[in-house]
Design a protein around this motif. Sequence first.
Motif, PDB file in Angstrom:
ATOM      1  N   VAL A  10      -8.254  -7.142   0.608  1.00 58.49           N
ATOM      2  CA  VAL A  10      -7.636  -6.390  -0.318  1.00 58.49           C
ATOM      3  C   VAL A  10      -6.038  -6.348   0.093  1.00 58.49           C
ATOM      4  CG1 VAL A  10      -9.507  -5.340  -1.425  1.00 58.49           C
ATOM      5  CG2 VAL A  10      -8.248  -4.273   0.225  1.00 58.49           C
ATOM      6  N   MET A  11      -5.182  -5.961  -1.010  1.00 60.45           N
ATOM      7  CA  MET A  11      -3.975  -5.451  -0.843  1.00 60.45           C
ATOM      8  C   MET A  11      -3.736  -4.161  -1.696  1.00 60.45           C
ATOM      9  SD  MET A  11      -2.160  -9.089  -1.310  1.00 60.45           S
ATOM     10  CE  MET A  11      -2.992  -9.609  -2.863  1.00 60.45           C
ATOM     11  N   ALA A  12      -3.025  -3.295  -1.190  1.00 55.48           N
ATOM     12  CA  ALA A  12      -3.090  -1.969  -1.547  1.00 55.48           C
ATOM     13  C   ALA A  12      -2.707  -1.601  -2.926  1.00 55.48           C
ATOM     14  CB  ALA A  12      -2.096  -1.057  -0.890  1.00 55.48           C
ATOM     15  N   ASP A  13      -1.724  -2.200  -3.602  1.00 53.39           N
ATOM     16  CA  ASP A  13      -1.379  -2.103  -4.986  1.00 53.39           C
ATOM     17  C   ASP A  13      -0.927  -3.578  -5.922  1.00 53.39           C
ATOM     18  OD1 ASP A  13       1.099  -3.093  -4.184  1.00 53.39           O
ATOM     19  OD2 ASP A  13       2.056  -0.955  -3.923  1.00 53.39           O
ATOM     20  N   THR A  14      -1.540  -4.485  -5.447  1.00 55.53           N
ATOM     21  CA  THR A  14      -1.370  -5.623  -5.824  1.00 55.53           C
ATOM     22  C   THR A  14      -2.544  -6.726  -5.854  1.00 55.53           C
ATOM     23  OG1 THR A  14       0.139  -7.629  -6.517  1.00 55.53           O
ATOM     24  CG2 THR A  14      -0.082  -6.714  -4.149  1.00 55.53           C
ATOM     25  N   ASP A  15      -2.503  -7.587  -6.742  1.00 55.65           N
ATOM     26  CA  ASP A  15      -3.283  -8.881  -6.255  1.00 55.65           C
ATOM     27  C   ASP A  15      -2.717 -10.314  -6.290  1.00 55.65           C
ATOM     28  OD1 ASP A  15      -2.776  -9.301  -9.002  1.00 55.65           O
ATOM     29  OD2 ASP A  15      -4.735  -9.419  -9.756  1.00 55.65           O
ATOM     30  N   GLN A  16      -1.508 -10.017  -6.128  1.00 53.82           N
ATOM     31  CA  GLN A  16      -0.576 -11.069  -6.031  1.00 53.82           C
ATOM     32  C   GLN A  16      -0.058 -11.295  -4.452  1.00 53.82           C
ATOM     33  OE1 GLN A  16       0.150 -13.304  -8.849  1.00 53.82           O
ATOM     34  NE2 GLN A  16      -1.659 -11.956  -9.599  1.00 53.82           N
ATOM     35  N   LEU A  17      -0.097 -12.725  -4.439  1.00 52.87           N
ATOM     36  CA  LEU A  17       0.349 -13.298  -2.781  1.00 52.87           C
ATOM     37  C   LEU A  17       1.744 -14.012  -2.944  1.00 52.87           C
ATOM     38  CD1 LEU A  17      -3.143 -14.731  -1.770  1.00 52.87           C
ATOM     39  CD2 LEU A  17      -1.990 -12.670  -0.782  1.00 52.87           C
ATOM     40  N   VAL A  18       2.472 -13.909  -1.881  1.00 50.43           N
ATOM     41  CA  VAL A  18       3.594 -14.953  -1.619  1.00 50.43           C
ATOM     42  C   VAL A  18       3.393 -15.590  -0.274  1.00 50.43           C
ATOM     43  CG1 VAL A  18       5.019 -13.440  -3.152  1.00 50.43           C
ATOM     44  CG2 VAL A  18       4.856 -12.735  -0.523  1.00 50.43           C
ATOM     45  N   THR A  19       3.945 -16.630  -0.014  1.00 45.16           N
ATOM     46  CA  THR A  19       3.853 -17.384   1.351  1.00 45.16           C
ATOM     47  C   THR A  19       5.159 -17.266   1.920  1.00 45.16           C
ATOM     48  OG1 THR A  19       2.297 -18.898  -0.022  1.00 45.16           O
ATOM     49  CG2 THR A  19       3.091 -19.882   2.257  1.00 45.16           C
ATOM     50  N   ASP A  20       5.069 -17.089   3.322  1.00 47.32           N
ATOM     51  CA  ASP A  20       6.060 -17.221   4.161  1.00 47.32           C
ATOM     52  C   ASP A  20       6.826 -18.652   4.189  1.00 47.32           C
ATOM     53  OD1 ASP A  20       6.052 -14.456   4.811  1.00 47.32           O
ATOM     54  OD2 ASP A  20       5.598 -14.843   6.743  1.00 47.32           O
ATOM     55  N   ALA A  21       8.085 -18.494   4.934  1.00 47.69           N
ATOM     56  CA  ALA A  21       8.651 -19.913   5.111  1.00 47.69           C
ATOM     57  C   ALA A  21       7.831 -20.629   5.960  1.00 47.69           C
ATOM     58  CB  ALA A  21       9.856 -19.568   5.716  1.00 47.69           C
ATOM     59  N   ASP A  22       6.900 -20.050   6.716  1.00 47.10           N
ATOM     60  CA  ASP A  22       6.336 -21.088   7.664  1.00 47.10           C
ATOM     61  C   ASP A  22       5.099 -21.774   6.784  1.00 47.10           C
ATOM     62  OD1 ASP A  22       3.969 -19.384   7.154  1.00 47.10           O
ATOM     63  OD2 ASP A  22       4.001 -18.265   9.052  1.00 47.10           O
ATOM     64  N   GLY A  23       4.991 -21.622   5.587  1.00 50.67           N
ATOM     65  CA  GLY A  23       4.113 -22.364   4.908  1.00 50.67           C
ATOM     66  C   GLY A  23       2.530 -21.969   5.017  1.00 50.67           C
ATOM     67  N   TRP A  24       2.396 -20.825   5.764  1.00 57.30           N
ATOM     68  CA  TRP A  24       0.912 -20.601   6.105  1.00 57.30           C
ATOM     69  C   TRP A  24       0.702 -19.105   5.793  1.00 57.30           C
ATOM     70  CZ3 TRP A  24      -3.195 -23.078   7.243  1.00 57.30           C
ATOM     71  CH2 TRP A  24      -3.307 -24.297   7.426  1.00 57.30           C
ATOM     72  N   THR A  25       1.538 -18.214   6.114  1.00 61.80           N
ATOM     73  CA  THR A  25       1.171 -16.661   6.068  1.00 61.80           C
ATOM     74  C   THR A  25       1.142 -16.268   4.794  1.00 61.80           C
ATOM     75  OG1 THR A  25       1.957 -16.332   8.481  1.00 61.80           O
ATOM     76  CG2 THR A  25       1.913 -14.560   7.087  1.00 61.80           C
ATOM     77  N   LEU A  26       0.269 -15.629   4.335  1.00 63.31           N
ATOM     78  CA  LEU A  26       0.270 -15.164   2.897  1.00 63.31           C
ATOM     79  C   LEU A  26       0.378 -13.432   3.060  1.00 63.31           C
ATOM     80  CD1 LEU A  26      -2.762 -17.174   1.461  1.00 63.31           C
ATOM     81  CD2 LEU A  26      -0.374 -17.496   1.113  1.00 63.31           C
ATOM     82  N   ARG A  27       1.444 -13.213   2.085  1.00 61.18           N
ATOM     83  CA  ARG A  27       1.581 -11.492   2.185  1.00 61.18           C
ATOM     84  C   ARG A  27       1.390 -10.935   0.628  1.00 61.18           C
ATOM     85  NH1 ARG A  27       4.270 -10.278   6.965  1.00 61.18           N
ATOM     86  NH2 ARG A  27       4.904 -12.125   8.020  1.00 61.18           N
ATOM     87  N   SER A  28       1.413  -9.611   0.603  1.00 64.17           N
ATOM     88  CA  SER A  28       1.207  -9.080  -0.570  1.00 64.17           C
ATOM     89  C   SER A  28       2.700  -9.223  -1.142  1.00 64.17           C
ATOM     90  CB  SER A  28       1.067  -7.698  -0.381  1.00 64.17           C
ATOM     91  OG  SER A  28       1.907  -6.806   0.264  1.00 64.17           O
ATOM     92  N   ALA A  29       2.657  -9.665  -2.532  1.00 63.53           N
ATOM     93  CA  ALA A  29       3.940  -9.707  -3.279  1.00 63.53           C
ATOM     94  C   ALA A  29       4.629  -8.508  -3.181  1.00 63.53           C
ATOM     95  CB  ALA A  29       3.498 -10.146  -4.641  1.00 63.53           C
ATOM     96  N   THR A  30       4.311  -7.490  -3.131  1.00 62.95           N
ATOM     97  CA  THR A  30       5.046  -5.911  -3.340  1.00 62.95           C
ATOM     98  C   THR A  30       5.333  -5.688  -1.783  1.00 62.95           C
ATOM     99  OG1 THR A  30       3.051  -4.688  -3.359  1.00 62.95           O
ATOM    100  CG2 THR A  30       3.868  -5.293  -5.654  1.00 62.95           C
ATOM    101  N   GLY A  31       4.984  -6.188  -0.675  1.00 66.36           N
ATOM    102  CA  GLY A  31       5.110  -5.729   0.751  1.00 66.36           C
ATOM    103  C   GLY A  31       4.143  -4.439   0.964  1.00 66.36           C
TER     104      GLY A  31
END
Length: 258
Positions: free
Chosen positions: A211-232
């Motif tokens: 889970v992510m604290a306040d979103t269900d949206q992901l963004v991908t790092d420039a490394d092409g792998w690491t998935l992060r919460s869209a809101t930080g």
Amino acid sequence: MIEILSPSRVDRARRTGALVGDILQTLRRRTEVGTNLLTLDRWTKELIEEAGATSCYVDYAPSFGRGPFGHHLCTGVNDAVLHGRPRDQVLADGDLLSLDLAVTLDGVAADAAISFVVGEARPAESVALVEVTERALAAGIAAAQPGARTGDISAAIGAVLTGAGYRVNTEFGGHGIGSTMHQDPHVANTGRPGRGYPLRPGLLLALEPWVMADTDQLVTDADGWTLRSATGCRTAHSEHTVAITEDGPEVLTLPRAA
């Protein structure tokens, strides 16, 4: 591909799962403020090789990544929740760290993940995120009964996550596992009971609520792998490999020693 393992291969899966659980427990014990993510990856490599096992990640190159992954461990810090590629980063007090590990031993893979807070700080939001993923995982495991369906697992996981007020991303979830790390069936982290693939003895599933604290949206790092919460916002991830048996679900990736 969906594999149904013979009893002898389930026995081999038990050994693989115990190794994964032991390595994650060792990494958690060693992790402290000031530990570098690349050091965690090096320790993982050493532990895998000492056991005569093989990493599922080093040569992993699926369609969604910029492969090969090239490391032995997924490391997610704070807003990084999935496929975190280890980098030159030192952990700070209060960081929320997720470790995801998959190895193959004697031809059978096992996959697990843990999340925990580093150091002495205990941010309430981070503790809540870890706790809800662990509760959701326990609910999913309890629903993994022979004769049930994957939708029953998804519904049980989703009920815990949404009941705690979190939104659920369905792009990534649990999966079948056996001679390879990622197989069908997909097990989403929310769903409808009574739907999906029927659970049979010999089926292995990696269940992984995140889970992510306040979103269900992901963004991908420039490394092409690491998935992060869209809101930080902060994130957490818990996972076990489970065998469906005649007597019910058996968790394979528990550590053998605390």
